[in-house]
Design a protein around this motif. Structure first.
Motif: not given
Ligand code: C2O
Ligand code: CU
Length: 457
Positions: A289-316
Motif C-alpha cells: 500500500m501507499g507506494q508512490g511511483s517510482p517505488e521507494q528504492g527504484s532507479e530514476f533520474p534527478l537532473m543533468e549537468f551539460r558539460i561545456g568545453n570552456e573553463i572561465n577560471s581555473s584557480n582551483f
C-alpha cells in the motif's frame, strides 16, 4: 534522448547574506500563492538561501501570512530553545522574532516550518530553504565557490492534470510509507538541466522530501568526493560512487566534470537500493500500500549537468587529505546509554519508546554538558531518518548488513535507521537549557506523532 527528460533549466534561489537581512525590514515572510497552491518564503520556491558567517548575529522577523499555524526551525543549527521552532511556539498570524548568534561549524543547514501535525503539508507545498554557514577554516580550503557551488534541494511531488502539486496522503501513506511523489524536483524544477564547465564543482545536496530516500549516483557510475555531511566538513574526503540521502540529511560533494563523463553529460540519478524487510504483516502491508511511483528504492533520474568545453577560471586547488579538525566525543566519556525504540502498532502508528508526541511532556531529561550514547532501534517495517534538535552527533555503529556510509564519518543531526537496524550515536548536549524535540524526519511519521521532547536541564 536526454533533452526529453531534462527540459527545464535549474533555478537557483536568491541569496540573503547578513547585510541584506539587516537592510530589509520585511525579512522572511511566508505567504500563499493561490494559483500554484504553493506556500512561499518571500515569494521564492525554494526559499532564499541564507548565508552567514560563524560569529555573526542572525536577526530576522518571521511573518506568517498563510492563515494557519506555523513556526520556523533552523535544522542543524544549535540555537536557544525559544529560537529553535519548537511546535509549542507556533503563531497563527503576526510575526516572531528570531535573534541568535551563529556559533557553530561551517555547514549546509536548512530551515522549514515545524508546527505539530502540519509540518508535512507546509514543507511539501514549498516552505524550505538553505541556511549556509561559513567559517575561516572552510574558507582557507578554497573550495569551488560562486557559480561553481550549487545548493540543490531534492524533493518529490505529485502533480495533477493542471500542473499543480497536491498533498493528499492516504491512510497507509500517513501511517506507513509517508507521501511519495512521482515527479522529482531539484530546487523546485522537475528534472532540470544545468550547464557546467569541465572543472570541479561543489554540490550541496539536501534531501528536502517528506519521505523519499535517494541513493545519489551518476548514470555512468562516475565517482565523486564526499567532503561534508549535516554538520559541515568531514575529517577527510571520501570517494564513492553512491550515497544514501534520507529526508533531512545533507551531503556536500565535489564532482569533477572534466573527468570521465561521456557525451558531455553527467546525469545525476537515484540508484536502486534495498530497504531491508523486517518481516511480518506490517512489512507486507507497507509494500502493498501507499507506494508512490517510482517505488521507494527504484532507479530514476534527478537532473543533468551539460558539460561545456570552456573553463572561465581555473584557480582551483588540490583538496588536502585533512579537511577539518574534528573533536568527536569519545565513548569513555559517555555517562549513559539511552534506548530509543521505534515501533509500529496497528492502533497508534509509529511511536518512540511506545508513545506518541505530547506537546509539553518531557520524554528525555538530560543534564547540560553530558555526553550520552543514543541507540535507535527500529522494530518497524519502514525506514526512519531520526533527527535530534540542538545537537550534532557522531554515528558510532550500525548492526546488520549496512556499514557506516561516507557522510557518517562526519557530524550528523539526522541518521537513517533502516528496518531491523540498531544505530548507536554519541552526542554531547552543550546547548542552552530548555525544551527541544527529536523525531523521525519522514514528515508524515512526524505529523502522526513520531516525535518526543528532550529537556536539557
Ligand atoms: Cu528538519 Cu525537527 O526538523
Ligand atoms: Cu519514521
Amino acid at each position: 534522448n536526454n533533452s526529453d527528460i531534462y527540459r527545464y533549466p535549474l533555478q537557483l534561489p536568491d541569496t540573503l547574506n547578513s547585510d541584506q537581512l539587516r537592510a530589509s525590514r520585511d525579512n522572511l515572510t511566508i505567504a500563499e500563492q493561490y494559483t500554484l497552491e504553493a506556500l512561499q518564503f518571500n515569494g521564492s520556491l525554494p526559499g532564499p538561501t541564507i548565508r552567514m558567517k560563524r560569529g555573526e548575529q542572525f536577526q530576522v522577523q518571521f511573518h506568517n501570512d498563510i492563515g494557519q499555524e506555523s513556526i520556523i526551525h533552523w535544522h542543524g543549527m544549535i540555537v536557544p530553545p525559544d529560537m529553535d521552532g519548537h511546535p509549542k511556539d507556533v503563531i497563527s498570524e503576526g510575526s516572531y522574532s528570531y535573534d541568535f548568534k551563529i556559533n557553530q561549524r561551517a555547514g549546509t543547514y536548512w530551515y522549514h516550518p515545524h508546527p505539530h501535525r502540519i509540518t508535512g503539508p507546509q514543507v511539501y507545498r514549498g516552505l524550505a530553504g538553505f541556511f549556509i554557514v561559513t567559517d575561516d577554516e572552510e574558507e582557507a580550503l578554497n573550495l569551488p565557490s560562486g557559480d561553481y557551488e550549487l545548493p540543490l534541494v531534492i524533493q518529490d511531488r505529485k502533480i495533477d492534470d493542471s500542473g499543480n502539486i497536491y498533498y493528499d496522503p492516504s491512510m497507509p501513506e500517513r501511517m506507513m510509507t509517508g507521501y511519495l511523489g512521482e515527479h522529482i524536483l531539484v530546487n523546485g524544477v522537475p528534472n532540470p538541466y544545468h550547464e557546467v564547465q569541465p572543472r570541479p564543482y561543489r554540490l550541496r545536496l539536501l534531501n528536502g522530501s517528506n519521505a523519499r530516500i535517494y541513493n545519489i549516483a551518476f548514470r555512468d557510475d562516475n565517482s565523486f568526493t564526499v567532503i561534508g555531511s549535516d554538520g559541515g566538513l568531514l575529517p577527510q574526503p571520501v570517494e564513492t560512487t553512491e550515497l544514501l540521502l534520507a529526508p533531512g540529511e545533507r551531503a556536500d560533494i565535489l564532482v569533477d566534470f572534466s573527468n570521465g563523463f561521456s557525451n558531455n553529460s553527467a546525469e545525476l540519478i537515484s540508484k536502486t537500493f534495498s530497504v531491508p524487510s523486517n518481516g511480518g504483516m506490517m512489512g507486507n502491508m507497507s509494500q502493498m500500500m501507499g507506494q508512490g511511483s517510482p517505488e521507494q528504492g527504484s532507479e530514476f533520474p534527478l537532473m543533468e549537468f551539460r558539460i561545456g568545453n570552456e573553463i572561465n577560471s581555473s584557480n582551483f586547488v588540490d583538496l588536502p587529505q585533512q579537511l577539518s579538525e574534528v573533536n568527536f566525543p569519545i565513548e569513555d566519556n559517555a555517562v549513559r546509554t539511552r534506548s530509543i525504540e521505534l515501533n509500529m502498532e496497528m492502533m497508534t502508528g509509529h511511536t518512540i519508546n511506545g508513545r506518541l508526541f505530547e506537546m509539553l511532556r518531557v520524554d528525555e531529561k538530560i543534564t547540560q554538558g553530558d555526553t550520552e550514547i543514543w541507540e535507535f532501534i527500529n522494530n518497524s517495517a519502514v525506514p526512519h531518518p531520526m533527527h535530534i534538535h540542538a545537537v550534532q552527533f557522531k554515528v558510532l555503529s550500525r548492526n546488520g548488513n549496512r556499514d557506516l556510509i561516507p557522510t557518517e564519518t562526519g557530524w550528523k543531526d539526522t541518521v537513517l535507521v533502516m528496518p531491523g537496524e540498531r544505530v548507536r550515536v554519541i552526542v554531547t548536549f552543550d546547548a542552552l537549557k530548555g525544551l527541544y524535540v527529536f523525531h523521525c524526519h519522514n514528515l508524515e511519521h512526524e505529523d502522526a506523532g513520531m516525535m518526543a521532547n528532550l529537556e536539557i536541564t
